[in-house]
Design an enzyme around this catalytic site. Structure first.
Site, PDB file in Angstrom:
ATOM      1  N   PHE A 151       0.821  -1.218   0.000  1.00 55.38           N
ATOM      2  CA  PHE A 151       0.000   0.000   0.000  1.00 55.38           C
ATOM      3  C   PHE A 151       0.851   1.262   0.000  1.00 55.38           C
ATOM      4  CE2 PHE A 151      -2.537  -3.333   2.075  1.00 55.38           C
ATOM      5  CZ  PHE A 151      -3.542  -3.419   1.127  1.00 55.38           C
ATOM      6  N   ASP A 208       8.741   5.847   4.448  1.00 52.48           N
ATOM      7  CA  ASP A 208       9.616   5.803   5.625  1.00 52.48           C
ATOM      8  C   ASP A 208       9.016   5.012   6.787  1.00 52.48           C
ATOM      9  OD1 ASP A 208      11.813   7.324   4.584  1.00 52.48           O
ATOM     10  OD2 ASP A 208      10.457   9.050   4.598  1.00 52.48           O
TER      11      ASP A 208
HETATM   12  N1  LIG Z   1       0.119  -4.647   4.294  1.00 50.92           N
HETATM   13  C1  LIG Z   1      -0.154  -3.566   4.993  1.00 50.92           C
HETATM   14  N2  LIG Z   1      -1.421  -3.239   5.319  1.00 50.92           N
HETATM   15  C2  LIG Z   1      -1.717  -2.119   6.006  1.00 50.92           C
HETATM   16  N3  LIG Z   1      -0.778  -1.228   6.430  1.00 50.92           N
HETATM   17  C3  LIG Z   1       0.506  -1.490   6.136  1.00 50.92           C
HETATM   18  C4  LIG Z   1       0.882  -2.666   5.416  1.00 50.92           C
HETATM   19  N4  LIG Z   1       2.218  -2.660   5.267  1.00 50.92           N
HETATM   20  C5  LIG Z   1       2.678  -1.558   5.891  1.00 50.92           C
HETATM   21  N5  LIG Z   1       1.647  -0.853   6.418  1.00 50.92           N
HETATM   22  C6  LIG Z   1       1.704   0.419   7.145  1.00 50.92           C
HETATM   23  O1  LIG Z   1       1.736   1.491   6.226  1.00 50.92           O
HETATM   24  C7  LIG Z   1       2.245   2.642   6.887  1.00 50.92           C
HETATM   25  C8  LIG Z   1       2.927   3.582   5.933  1.00 50.92           C
HETATM   26  O2  LIG Z   1       3.903   2.903   5.269  1.00 50.92           O
HETATM   27  P1  LIG Z   1       4.973   3.570   4.307  1.00 50.92           P
HETATM   28  O3  LIG Z   1       5.637   4.675   4.981  1.00 50.92           O
HETATM   29  O4  LIG Z   1       5.773   2.439   3.804  1.00 50.92           O
HETATM   30  O5  LIG Z   1       4.143   4.133   3.067  1.00 50.92           O
HETATM   31  P2  LIG Z   1       3.707   5.594   2.643  1.00 50.92           P
HETATM   32  O6  LIG Z   1       2.940   5.491   1.377  1.00 50.92           O
HETATM   33  O7  LIG Z   1       4.853   6.524   2.605  1.00 50.92           O
HETATM   34  O8  LIG Z   1       2.753   5.955   3.787  1.00 50.92           O
HETATM   35  P3  LIG Z   1       1.989   7.256   4.185  1.00 50.92           P
HETATM   36  O9  LIG Z   1       1.803   8.121   2.970  1.00 50.92           O
HETATM   37  O10 LIG Z   1       0.702   6.737   4.744  1.00 50.92           O
HETATM   38  O11 LIG Z   1       2.888   7.884   5.210  1.00 50.92           O
HETATM   39  C9  LIG Z   1       3.121   2.093   8.015  1.00 50.92           C
HETATM   40  O12 LIG Z   1       2.577   2.537   9.238  1.00 50.92           O
HETATM   41  C10 LIG Z   1       2.961   0.578   7.942  1.00 50.92           C
HETATM   42  O13 LIG Z   1       2.744   0.001   9.207  1.00 50.92           O
END
Ligand SMILES: Nc1ncnc2c1ncn2[C@@H]1O[C@H](COP(=O)(O)OP(=O)(O)OP(=O)(O)O)[C@@H](O)[C@H]1O
Length: 504
Positions: A151, A208
């Site tokens: 995601f 991150d």
């Molecule tokens: N399979 C999953 N299902 C739901 N949440 C997840 C999954 N894998 C990771 N996460 C959560 O997604 C969150 C954000 O992850 P990440 O920083 O990698 O992505 P991002 O797109 O930069 O996120 P954001 O824009 O929401 O900050 C983390 O808190 C992590 O726990």
């Protein structure tokens, strides 16, 4: 007769069809840098490049004034940084390298040359020499545990990895054990239970949030300090905020970041303990209270706007001069900007890390935790007009946002910016416009200090339903917390000694 025709790769389509005859024994010149596979095919390792002089494939055609084609032999030049691997088969030498396909993007390519099996040893020796020159201090054939957040960003991290990263990692003969996260917090479990001797690094294809979880998973182990020292953490840009990747590889392009990671070196990274209530967690990137925390975590309802939500949310708050009252106590390491600049310039070239007792979970806290008495030489100051309380351990917070230009990976300090909401809107806008270059550092209304520890007690504002504190972009409960840096406790794969950002 042996053919020296490249089997795969970027052979010149205009080159003559007949194979070049092998007229010389394979040899290395006295310094061992040049390999002759035939009279017409020489492979030379120079200090920064691999030169392939191949009469047959490197002919560049020049159109003469009367319209006839003239041929001129030019070596094919591959920067050593782009050389991924040299594979010595029973009778074929294959050189794999990254080729530029646009200003920012690379893809794997290869050239193969047949050779007489009798020359195997010479070819192997030369190939080892090429790999040593191409990798320097960096480890060849790294073993990666890859964690992908399906995601992350716009939900395309897995596709980004398969299209832009995996082919380069395979070409570099890295070993990959890929796992897709199934829920929030999954990366903590993966890191906590990982066989740390089976891998050299954990490669997060995510934002991150996943590296934040990985550091915390490693820290939860009974041998936390050993795990944090043994296991390097790195990131491919698979999220919306890819701060770690920008700081350590200098790019937000997935293929260029992959090449950088393949060639990166293990480096210690300062980590910060955050204590809140009875909990302790690690932060590698930032902590924020005030405008940045709210933009990070409190603008979910504006997600439909894409990245414009940050600009919109920011303008809204700057216009309203929103205040975030709090009490803070700070253990300052360096507080004048001139001394910070001097420290940055001197420390940038230094390498050190303190030794920890690697049998233990996490280091003891020098300044106690949030429940301890405030250390005697600390002073709690009421800040009713705080606009932005932002602590950073890396320079880029995301693409184009060089909020902490003076930060260093391994100086045992982290950086703290405080800006009052009473500063004029014009001055705030000026600061935001200068953030990309890091020049906001010099603005008089930006308080910029290097710190060892701080305590913050945020106050709830009457009538405000939701208040936010962000640690590495992840939300923690709204309430007092204390932060303390640990010199070089973590390990990352990095391109250089300093962050890939304009410094001070
Ligand atoms: N399979 C999953 N299902 C739901 N949440 C997840 C999954 N894998 C990771 N996460 C959560 O997604 C969150 C954000 O992850 P990440 O920083 O990698 O992505 P991002 O797109 O930069 O996120 P954001 O824009 O929401 O900050 C983390 O808190 C992590 O726990």
């Amino acid at each position: 007769m042996l053919s020296t025709e490249p089997l795969v790769g970027n052979a010149d389509p205009f080159s003559p069809a007949e194979p070049s005859p092998l007229t010389a024994e394979p040899f290395r010149m006295s310094d061992g840098t040049t390999l002759a596979l035939s009279k017409k095919l020489l492979l030379s390792i120079t200090p920064n490049e691999l030169h392939i002089h191949d009469d047959k494939t490197n002919k560049s055609k020049l159109r003469s004034c009367c319209g006839l084609w003239a041929a001129a032999a030019k070596p094919l030049i591959i920067p050593l940084y782009n050389v991924l691997y040299a594979e010595v088969g029973e009778s074929t030498l294959t050189i794999k390298f990254a080729t530029k396909v646009s200003r920012t993007t690379v893809k794997p390519s290869s050239l193969s040359y047949p050779y007489e099996p009798a020359h195997h040893t010479v070819i192997e020796e030369w190939s080892t020499r090429l790999l040593n020159a191409a990798y320097g201090e960096s480890q060849v054939r790294k073993r990666f545990k890859v964690i992908i957040n399906p995601f992350g960003g716009r939900g395309s991290a897995a596709t980004i990895f398969d299209k832009s990263c995996r082919p380069l990692l395979y070409a570099a003969n890295c070993s990959l054990d890929v796992q897709i996260t199934e829920h929030s917090g999954h990366a903590i479990e993966i890191a906590e239970n990982l066989d740390i001797d089976a891998f050299d690094a954990i490669l997060c294809c995510s934002g991150d949030g996943v590296p934040h979880e990985v550091f915390n998973g490693l820290a939860k182990r009974p041998d936390g300090m050993r795990a944090l020292k043994t296991m390097a953490v790195c990131q491919l840009p698979g999220g919306s905020g890819n701060g770690m990747c920008w700081n350590l590889t200098g790019t937000g392009d997935a293929s260029a970041a992959t090449l950088s990671i393949i060639k990166s070196i293990r480096k210690p990274l300062d980590l910060i303990s955050i204590t809140q209530g009875d909990n302790r967690l690690l932060s590698f990137l930032s902590q924020s209270f005030g405008i940045i925390a709210e933009l990070d975590l409190g603008t979910e309802d504006l997600r439909w706007m894409g990245s414009a939500r940050f600009t919109y949310g920011l303008l809204q708050r700057v216009w309203k001069r929103t205040v975030y009252p709090c009490d803070i106590a700070v253990k300052v390491a360096i507080d004048s900007k001139d001394s910070i600049r001097e420290h940055y310039r001197q420390r940038g070239s230094k390498e050190d890390a303190i030794e920890y007792d690697y049998h233990k979970g996490l280091p003891e806290l020098k300044y106690g935790d949030i429940n301890s008495e405030l250390p005697e030489d600390w002073q709690l100051v009421h800040r009713p007009n705080m606009g932005n309380f932002y602590a950073g351990n890396m320079a880029w917070m995301s693409a184009g946002v060089n909020f902490f230009p003076a930060s260093l990976p391994n100086d045992g300090m982290f950086d703290l910016i405080c800006v009052d909401a009473t500063v004029s809107r014009f001055q705030i806008m000026k600061m935001l416009l200068l953030v990309e270059t890091g020049k906001h550092f010099d603005l008089p209304h930006v308080s910029y200090r290097k710190v060892l520890s701080y305590r913050i007690i945020p106050h709830k504002r009457p009538g405000v339903e939701k208040e936010y504190i962000s640690v590495d972009g992840e939300q923690i409960p709204f309430g007092p917390f204390q932060a303390e840096v640990h010199h070089g406790l973590g390990t990352v794969l990095a391109k250089g000694h300093v962050y890939e950002a304009p410094g001070v």
